[in-house]
Motif scaffolding. Sequence first.
Motif, PDB file in Angstrom:
ATOM      1  N   MET A   1       0.838  -1.188   0.000  1.00 38.55           N
ATOM      2  CA  MET A   1       0.000   0.000   0.000  1.00 38.55           C
ATOM      3  C   MET A   1       0.876   1.242   0.000  1.00 38.55           C
ATOM      4  O   MET A   1       1.846   1.306   0.760  1.00 38.55           O
ATOM      5  N   PRO A   2       0.579   2.238  -0.833  1.00 39.74           N
ATOM      6  CA  PRO A   2       1.416   3.434  -0.907  1.00 39.74           C
ATOM      7  C   PRO A   2       1.454   4.191   0.414  1.00 39.74           C
ATOM      8  O   PRO A   2       0.487   4.214   1.173  1.00 39.74           O
ATOM      9  N   ARG A   3       2.547   4.796   0.703  1.00 40.57           N
ATOM     10  CA  ARG A   3       2.694   5.673   1.865  1.00 40.57           C
ATOM     11  C   ARG A   3       2.826   7.117   1.398  1.00 40.57           C
ATOM     12  O   ARG A   3       3.143   7.389   0.245  1.00 40.57           O
ATOM     13  N   ALA A   4       2.584   8.030   2.322  1.00 38.68           N
ATOM     14  CA  ALA A   4       2.700   9.438   1.980  1.00 38.68           C
ATOM     15  C   ALA A   4       4.135   9.761   1.576  1.00 38.68           C
ATOM     16  O   ALA A   4       5.095   9.235   2.143  1.00 38.68           O
ATOM     17  N   ALA A   5       4.290  10.620   0.576  1.00 35.37           N
ATOM     18  CA  ALA A   5       5.613  10.994   0.100  1.00 35.37           C
ATOM     19  C   ALA A   5       6.297  11.907   1.120  1.00 35.37           C
ATOM     20  O   ALA A   5       5.652  12.612   1.882  1.00 35.37           O
ATOM     21  N   GLY A   6       7.633  11.857   1.135  1.00 40.26           N
ATOM     22  CA  GLY A   6       8.387  12.722   2.018  1.00 40.26           C
ATOM     23  C   GLY A   6       8.463  12.161   3.427  1.00 40.26           C
ATOM     24  O   GLY A   6       7.944  11.093   3.737  1.00 40.26           O
ATOM     25  N   LYS A   7       9.132  12.885   4.299  1.00 42.39           N
ATOM     26  CA  LYS A   7       9.296  12.447   5.692  1.00 42.39           C
ATOM     27  C   LYS A   7       7.975  12.596   6.425  1.00 42.39           C
ATOM     28  O   LYS A   7       7.402  13.680   6.489  1.00 42.39           O
ATOM     29  N   ASP A   9       5.154  13.161   9.213  1.00 43.56           N
ATOM     30  CA  ASP A   9       5.050  13.873  10.479  1.00 43.56           C
ATOM     31  C   ASP A   9       4.332  12.983  11.480  1.00 43.56           C
ATOM     32  O   ASP A   9       3.971  11.839  11.192  1.00 43.56           O
ATOM     33  N   ALA A  10       4.116  13.500  12.693  1.00 50.07           N
ATOM     34  CA  ALA A  10       3.499  12.693  13.752  1.00 50.07           C
ATOM     35  C   ALA A  10       2.108  12.223  13.347  1.00 50.07           C
ATOM     36  O   ALA A  10       1.718  11.072  13.616  1.00 50.07           O
ATOM     37  N   ARG A  11       1.345  13.081  12.693  1.00 55.85           N
ATOM     38  CA  ARG A  11       0.000  12.704  12.292  1.00 55.85           C
ATOM     39  C   ARG A  11       0.028  11.538  11.304  1.00 55.85           C
ATOM     40  O   ARG A  11      -0.718  10.569  11.455  1.00 55.85           O
ATOM     41  N   SER A  12       0.892  11.620  10.303  1.00 55.68           N
ATOM     42  CA  SER A  12       1.002  10.549   9.317  1.00 55.68           C
ATOM     43  C   SER A  12       1.489   9.257   9.950  1.00 55.68           C
ATOM     44  O   SER A  12       1.022   8.162   9.602  1.00 55.68           O
ATOM     45  N   LYS A  13       2.413   9.369  10.888  1.00 51.95           N
ATOM     46  CA  LYS A  13       2.909   8.179  11.582  1.00 51.95           C
ATOM     47  C   LYS A  13       1.785   7.509  12.365  1.00 51.95           C
ATOM     48  O   LYS A  13       1.686   6.270  12.393  1.00 51.95           O
ATOM     49  N   ASP A  16      -0.533   5.764   9.855  1.00 55.47           N
ATOM     50  CA  ASP A  16       0.077   4.521   9.381  1.00 55.47           C
ATOM     51  C   ASP A  16       0.017   3.442  10.464  1.00 55.47           C
ATOM     52  O   ASP A  16      -0.239   2.267  10.169  1.00 55.47           O
ATOM     53  N   ALA A  17       0.254   3.844  11.710  1.00 57.05           N
ATOM     54  CA  ALA A  17       0.179   2.888  12.813  1.00 57.05           C
ATOM     55  C   ALA A  17      -1.234   2.339  12.952  1.00 57.05           C
ATOM     56  O   ALA A  17      -1.431   1.138  13.203  1.00 57.05           O
ATOM     57  N   ALA A  18      -2.228   3.193  12.775  1.00 60.36           N
ATOM     58  CA  ALA A  18      -3.623   2.745  12.864  1.00 60.36           C
ATOM     59  C   ALA A  18      -3.931   1.731  11.776  1.00 60.36           C
ATOM     60  O   ALA A  18      -4.585   0.707  12.021  1.00 60.36           O
ATOM     61  N   LEU A  19      -3.470   1.978  10.556  1.00 52.96           N
ATOM     62  CA  LEU A  19      -3.719   1.046   9.460  1.00 52.96           C
ATOM     63  C   LEU A  19      -3.135  -0.335   9.759  1.00 52.96           C
ATOM     64  O   LEU A  19      -3.744  -1.353   9.437  1.00 52.96           O
ATOM     65  N   ALA A  39       3.858   4.302  16.412  1.00 50.70           N
ATOM     66  CA  ALA A  39       4.179   5.478  15.601  1.00 50.70           C
ATOM     67  C   ALA A  39       5.467   6.163  16.047  1.00 50.70           C
ATOM     68  O   ALA A  39       6.018   6.984  15.311  1.00 50.70           O
ATOM     69  N   GLY A  40       5.916   5.843  17.260  1.00 46.94           N
ATOM     70  CA  GLY A  40       7.105   6.504  17.799  1.00 46.94           C
ATOM     71  C   GLY A  40       6.866   7.955  18.161  1.00 46.94           C
ATOM     72  O   GLY A  40       7.747   8.804  17.998  1.00 46.94           O
ATOM     73  N   VAL A  41       5.654   8.242  18.685  1.00 48.52           N
ATOM     74  CA  VAL A  41       5.318   9.614  19.081  1.00 48.52           C
ATOM     75  C   VAL A  41       4.792   9.601  20.510  1.00 48.52           C
ATOM     76  O   VAL A  41       4.446   8.546  21.050  1.00 48.52           O
TER      77      VAL A  41
END
Length: 208
Positions: A1-7, A9-13, A16-19, A39-41
Amino acid sequence: MPRAAGKPDARSKLLDAALTLVRAKGYSATSVDELCAAAGVTKGAFFHHFKSKDALAVAAADYWSQTTGALFAAAPYHNHADPLDRVLGYVAFRKELLQGDVPEFTCLVGTMVQEAYESTPAIRDACERSISGHAATLEADIQSAIDDRRLSPDWSAQSLALHTQAVLQGAFILAKAKGGAAAAADSIDHLRRYLELLFRPRAGQSTT
């Protein structure tokens, strides 16, 4: 499954952790602490971005739609000239995605809505948007296949598109119950055979 481009942030992490975690453990069994750890946050970061776990679930459903939508939009079945071949190609592509362990190929929104459809309307509605929105991407090809074959069915392109999702979600449930993808693959094969029969010309019907 594609991930968001670039580094991320905490929200995206967190999304992704929820998925990952919700598909593996279920929504109710996944805690905020586990989401933060995966997520490491920090927990503070969690509540900076989301008012509650339910709010994260709604956002995760939308995120799931965006990321999987990109995957399907780029899939090769769109290249077929015949619209029925595109529909059948979609089904074949869904079978190809049955890779890895069960949580890796099952559906986030299908998992969440089974738990939250009655208790949390906001999550139910977000999951419905995701499932129905994905089904809608098939409607034009189904309608074109109907028109090309000059069929006059007593069902609509929308209803058939939704039926494909009902079969796929049921296939994921079988995979969870049986602990593997084999039963899900069989269900998808049955779906393909059903579609082929549905669009087969009736006796005496011209296709020209």
